[in-house]
Design an enzyme around this catalytic site. Structure first.
Site, short mmCIF file in Angstrom:
data_model
loop_
_atom_site.label_atom_id
_atom_site.label_comp_id
_atom_site.label_asym_id
_atom_site.label_seq_id
_atom_site.Cartn_x
_atom_site.Cartn_y
_atom_site.Cartn_z
N LYS A 106 46.64 40.38 37.26
CA LYS A 106 47.73 41.35 37.10
C LYS A 106 47.70 42.32 38.27
O LYS A 106 46.63 42.71 38.74
CB LYS A 106 47.51 42.08 35.77
CG LYS A 106 48.56 43.10 35.38
CD LYS A 106 48.19 43.71 34.02
CE LYS A 106 49.23 44.69 33.49
NZ LYS A 106 48.85 45.20 32.15
N SER A 154 52.17 44.80 28.96
CA SER A 154 52.62 44.82 30.33
C SER A 154 52.01 43.71 31.19
O SER A 154 52.37 43.55 32.36
CB SER A 154 52.29 46.18 30.96
OG SER A 154 50.88 46.43 30.97
N SER A 183 48.67 45.58 25.77
CA SER A 183 49.23 44.83 26.88
C SER A 183 48.59 43.48 27.16
O SER A 183 49.08 42.73 28.00
CB SER A 183 49.21 45.69 28.15
OG SER A 183 50.09 46.77 28.02
#
Length: 399
Positions: free
Chosen positions: A32, A109, A133
């Site tokens: 990420k 996210s 997330s």
């Protein structure tokens, strides 16, 4: 790599070869875009953040651990802006595809990481989890995903937003890969045993959509067969929604402090949802957080007493199905509020929570979660392997 999913940050060609040997040799992973990779700017899903920060001098601790174990980094994945989101939308870089439900959002996210794993582009991927997330995209994309015990995995070199909530987690499509990666990140073998009781959180199931309840009922029943004792009980002494109300205030207070210096210095561009979140956080007074902090202490005691050292709490990972990609802003905002109603629990208390991809509704993934005692991360992963063996021998929680 051809990225037909829109999972990777489009303008960052970031490939780093692993050590060539180790338990993850031959595997690929994604990170990420909150994790530092030496020589690259950590973009955090916002072009103004990327513009105002220098390239990282060294790898984040989690990235280095996977590289040292032999895995090769295939690239950086899209995140909701500065990690403030749970549906996976990014107005600057796009919304990654949910390979298991293409007309639905992937969850955020850690949206790009989940999309890349679910679509088979990489074997595993790093994500972060503050308010849900990792768990949310794992549930929406039908993956194994863990929010570890708070503080268990180093977040050094990871962009953080809410220090008392931030954790480093990961995704995998199968339990064996998930366990191999877990041994590296946790620094310990995945050991069976010790979790003998399952408590089905009746109030958590009660607030889930009927479709979620129906999909998870057979999965929860089958999962109960792995324990010597199973019972239903409410988690909350009063209203389960009190947990999310207090968690939201605490997390908002923390991420507003984290980002305020940068916002005031750089006046960055934001989507309406991120800008609104930061504006609301700026209005919070310290006195308004006294009650939520007291509530958190109560929540920790409540969950700790309920689980002891040998029980898990069984609940839906999210109370809703993944929203449609084309839903209007107002509907997606409501979905975020609903998701937090259940993801708040592990965040408030610091307990580990694993998503088990056990169910579907009309082909759409529905995640079942287990929250374990603090420090039981390895035992939860061992349970995931047992669940995988169970699902190979019979159909569990499917349409």
């Amino acid at each position: 790599m051809r990225d037909a999913l829109g999972a990777f940050v489009p303008h960052v060609d970031c490939v780093v070869q692993g050590s060539g040997s180790g338990p993850l040799a031959g595997m690929t992973f994604a990170a990420k875009d909150l994790f530092d990779v030496a020589g690259y700017v950590t973009g955090s899903g916002n072009p103004d953040w990327e513009r105002t920060h220098a390239p990282a001098k060294r790898h984040a601790a989690a990235v280095k651990a996977l590289l040292d174990a032999g895995a090769t980094l295939a690239g950086k994945t899209i995140t909701d802006e500065i990690s403030l989101g749970l549906v996976g939308r990014n107005q600057f870089y796009g919304t990654p595809l949910n390979p298991k439900a293409p007309d639905r959002v992937p969850g955020g996210s850690s949206s790009g990481s989940a999309s890349a794993v679910a679509g088979g582009l990489v074997d595993t991927a790093l994500g972060t989890d503050s308010g849900g997330s990792v768990r949310t995209p794992a549930a929406f994309c039908g993956l194994f995903g863990l929010r570890p015990t708070h503080g268990r995995i180093s977040v050094k070199g990871m962009e953080t937003q809410s220090p008392t909530f931030d954790t480093c987690g990961w995704f995998a499509a199968d339990a064996d890969t998930f366990a191999k990666v877990g041994e590296v990140l946790l620094g310990a073998p995945i050991a069976d045993g010790g979790l003998t009781r399952m408590i089905v959180a009746s109030d958590c199931f009660a607030i889930a959509e009927p479709e979620v309840q129906a999909a998870l009922a057979p999965a929860a029943e089958a999962l109960g067969g792995l324990f010597s004792a199973v019972r239903e009980a409410p988690l909350a002494d009063r209203d389960i929604l009190d947990w999310s109300r207090n968690q939201s205030l605490l997390q908002r207070g923390e991420y507003t402090k984290t980002f305020r210096p940068w916002v005031e210095r750089c006046v960055p561009r934001f989507s309406i949802e991120v800008g609104t979140s930061l504006a609301l956080g700026a209005l919070l007074a310290e006195a308004e957080l006294v009650g939520p902090n007291a509530f958190r202490a109560m929540a920790k005691a409540r969950l700790g007493d309920l689980l002891g050292d040998d029980a898990v709490l069984c609940l839906p990972t999210t109370p809703i199905l993944p929203p449609r990609r084309d839903e209007p802003f107002s509907a997606l905002t409501h979905s975020v509020s609903r998701i937090i109603e259940l993801t708040c629990i592990a965040g408030l208390t610091g307990h580990p929570q694993i998503n088990l991809p056990l169910a579907h509704h009309a082909g759409i993934p529905v995640g079942l979660s287990l929250i374990g005692p603090k420090g039981s991360d390895e035992r939860l992963i061992a349970l995931a392997r047992q669940v995988a063996a169970l699902t190979r021998s019979c159909s569990v929680g499917s349409d």
